[in-house]
Design a protein around this motif. Structure first.
Motif, PDB file in Angstrom:
ATOM      1  N   GLY A 169       1.857 -11.133   8.467  1.00 46.56           N
ATOM      2  CA  GLY A 169       0.428 -11.351   8.644  1.00 46.56           C
ATOM      3  C   GLY A 169      -0.340 -10.048   8.822  1.00 46.56           C
ATOM      4  O   GLY A 169      -1.390  -9.833   8.201  1.00 46.56           O
ATOM      5  N   LEU A 170       0.182  -9.164   9.654  1.00 43.79           N
ATOM      6  CA  LEU A 170      -0.461  -7.867   9.872  1.00 43.79           C
ATOM      7  C   LEU A 170      -0.550  -7.069   8.572  1.00 43.79           C
ATOM      8  O   LEU A 170      -1.588  -6.469   8.267  1.00 43.79           O
ATOM      9  N   LEU A 171       0.542  -7.047   7.824  1.00 45.33           N
ATOM     10  CA  LEU A 171       0.567  -6.294   6.570  1.00 45.33           C
ATOM     11  C   LEU A 171      -0.390  -6.894   5.535  1.00 45.33           C
ATOM     12  O   LEU A 171      -1.101  -6.170   4.832  1.00 45.33           O
ATOM     13  N   ILE A 172      -0.424  -8.224   5.442  1.00 41.89           N
ATOM     14  CA  ILE A 172      -1.322  -8.883   4.486  1.00 41.89           C
ATOM     15  C   ILE A 172      -2.772  -8.531   4.801  1.00 41.89           C
ATOM     16  O   ILE A 172      -3.546  -8.147   3.920  1.00 41.89           O
ATOM     17  N   GLY A 173      -3.156  -8.690   6.059  1.00 33.39           N
ATOM     18  CA  GLY A 173      -4.529  -8.390   6.448  1.00 33.39           C
ATOM     19  C   GLY A 173      -4.891  -6.945   6.195  1.00 33.39           C
ATOM     20  O   GLY A 173      -5.963  -6.636   5.657  1.00 33.39           O
ATOM     21  N   TYR A 174      -3.989  -6.036   6.554  1.00 26.98           N
ATOM     22  CA  TYR A 174      -4.241  -4.602   6.391  1.00 26.98           C
ATOM     23  C   TYR A 174      -4.335  -4.223   4.919  1.00 26.98           C
ATOM     24  O   TYR A 174      -5.256  -3.505   4.506  1.00 26.98           O
TER      25      TYR A 174
ATOM     26  N   SER B 272       0.838  -1.205   0.000  1.00 29.37           N
ATOM     27  CA  SER B 272       0.000   0.000   0.000  1.00 29.37           C
ATOM     28  C   SER B 272       0.871   1.253   0.000  1.00 29.37           C
ATOM     29  O   SER B 272       2.042   1.218   0.412  1.00 29.37           O
ATOM     30  N   ASN B 273       0.289   2.352  -0.435  1.00 23.11           N
ATOM     31  CA  ASN B 273       1.008   3.634  -0.423  1.00 23.11           C
ATOM     32  C   ASN B 273       1.002   4.280   0.948  1.00 23.11           C
ATOM     33  O   ASN B 273       1.903   5.052   1.292  1.00 23.11           O
ATOM     34  N   THR B 274      -0.031   3.996   1.728  1.00 18.98           N
ATOM     35  CA  THR B 274      -0.168   4.633   3.039  1.00 18.98           C
ATOM     36  C   THR B 274      -0.525   3.590   4.097  1.00 18.98           C
ATOM     37  O   THR B 274      -1.203   2.600   3.813  1.00 18.98           O
ATOM     38  N   TYR B 275      -0.064   3.842   5.308  1.00 20.85           N
ATOM     39  CA  TYR B 275      -0.375   2.994   6.453  1.00 20.85           C
ATOM     40  C   TYR B 275      -0.737   3.890   7.633  1.00 20.85           C
ATOM     41  O   TYR B 275      -0.145   4.957   7.822  1.00 20.85           O
ATOM     42  N   SER B 276      -1.671   3.427   8.418  1.00 19.28           N
ATOM     43  CA  SER B 276      -2.128   4.223   9.555  1.00 19.28           C
ATOM     44  C   SER B 276      -1.199   4.048  10.750  1.00 19.28           C
ATOM     45  O   SER B 276      -0.400   3.104  10.812  1.00 19.28           O
TER      46      SER B 276
END
Length: 418
Positions: free
Chosen positions: A91-96, A43-47
């Motif tokens: 896992g966190l990145l895949i789900g997000y 993704s381009n952005t992450y919270s």
């Protein structure tokens, strides 16, 4: 529009693949699929919410890596530890990232995936009954699998379908609930039974402190205590068949992970309390190395000497690099500092997003239950570091969904008032 729907469906299938691949019990395959999915959906952005979680797990890996430079370990175990410690990050990145691809179908996708896993599980069991004539609990678990946390999440979601706005037809709801519930039960996993109760109580709001919740939780504890006393009185045998084998596992469950003294020469005591034995040997080994080892751990590539060979999986091992206990595994790799950071990742799940929206409130409760369960899961099953675990994908998915849902609501309110 058709192309958008098709794209979303492909990403939903990718989500299902990432969730299901750990069930093959081949970590190399799981890691390869998860790496592929992470890169494909970048993704381009992450919270800030997801970055807090990812940064915490990355910090644990960093501490263990820095300590490694002062050690001399085998390359194979170094590489293996890196991949293991990267697992919750992936896992966190895949789900997000995948949530952004189908934000309006998150809970539907979760339940559909759980239903697929349940059907596959039941088919494997049917094959085992027909061709291998399985008749014991150990055989059922050997052929069908030892646990499935994701199916319990699917079950709890469809049980509380109104809270998560699933909007499934009544017939579909009944079929999905029945199939997933049967499959989840047939794992005969104590942890999954406990997981369901914890998530159920959480979504009922009984973990929020008030008179009603205290009464309900105390009632559950009293009933559980009486039931356990009954099992203890029945005194199920260690090598019993069927229900007796399950009751024996329940009987030893409260003691198994917490014993501080184990007789290695007594094979029954050793086997029944092996998890505790791992913990004891880990604490002794790390403590012997001095205060720096206690604080920072022994780094990636480190192993625990069990002082004797133990049959684990499909081989005899004396030295193990990964333990059953997630907290002790992190203590071995990154010390008390890493353990403290790991506890922060669980604490972050307890933090509520302030809202009056019912769906967001229920997601807050789901995270609360997840945090409580992770404390237990880490003590007996390595939590999100378990090689067959996929909860980190689920956590990343729902973190993203909650953020998108809140932003969309704020946007709609702004349009309504303007």
């Amino acid at each position: 529009m058709a192309l958008v729907i098709k794209k979303a469906t492909l990403y939903q299938l990718l989500f299902g693949l990432c969730v299901y691949v750990p069930y093959f019990d081949n970590y190399e395959l799981t890691f390869a699929v998860w790496i592929f999915a992470t890169i494909l959906t970048l993704s381009n952005t992450y919270s800030l919410g997801i970055l807090k979680q990812v940064f915490s797990f990355a910090l644990i890996l960093t501490i263990a890596t820095i300590v490694f430079f002062f050690k001399d370990y085998q390359l194979y175990f170094i590489i293996r530890d890196i991949t293991y410690l990267c697992k919750p990050i992936l896992g966190l990145l895949i789900g997000y990232q995948l949530c952004k691809k189908f934000p309006h179908k998150v809970f539907q996708t979760l339940v559909h995936t759980a239903f697929f896993i349940a059907v596959m599980h039941l088919l494997f069991l049917l094959r085992a009954f027909v061709f291998f004539k399985v008749g014991t609990i150990n055989d059922i678990r050997f052929f069908g699998g030892y646990f499935s946390d994701f199916e319990v999440y699917g079950l709890i979601t469809i049980v509380f379908h109104q809270k998560f706005e699933l909007n499934f037809p009544k017939k579909k709801t009944i079929i999905y609930t029945s199939v997933i519930a049967l499959s989840a039960f047939l794992y005969l996993a104590r942890t999954n039974f406990i997981q369901f109760v914890i998530l159920f109580l959480a979504l009922k709001g009984y973990f929020e402190i008030n008179k009603k919740s205290v009464t309900v939780v105390l009632s559950f504890l009293i009933i559980g205590g009486i039931s356990y006393a009954g099992i203890w009185y029945l005194n199920p045998k260690r090598n019993g068949d069927g229900l007796e084998a399950l009751l024996y596992k329940i009987k030893i469950a409260p003691i198994e992970p917490f014993k501080t003294k184990i007789n290695r020469d007594d094979w029954k005591d050793f086997n029944d309390n092996y998890r505790s034995y791992e913990n004891i040997m880990t604490v002794r080994q790390v403590s012997r190395e001095g205060w720096s080892s206690v604080i920072f751990g022994q780094g990636i590539g480190s192993k625990v000497d069990l002082k004797q060979e133990v049959w684990l999986g499909d081989m005899n091992l004396r030295f193990i690099s990964i333990l059953h206990n997630g907290f002790m595994t992190i203590f071995l790799k990154a010390g008390l500092l890493g353990l403290f950071i790991y506890l922060i990742t669980i604490y972050l799940l307890f933090q509520k997003t302030k809202t009056i929206d019912p769906l967001v409130s229920n997601i807050n409760l789901l995270f609360l239950g997840t945090g409580v369960f992770l404390i237990f899961s880490n003590w007996v099953f390595m939590g999100v570091y378990n090689l067959s675990d996929n909860k980190s994908i689920l956590i990343g998915l729902i973190i993203c969904f909650r953020e998108i849902y809140i932003k969309q609501n704020v946007k709609n309110q702004h349009l309504t008032t303007s």
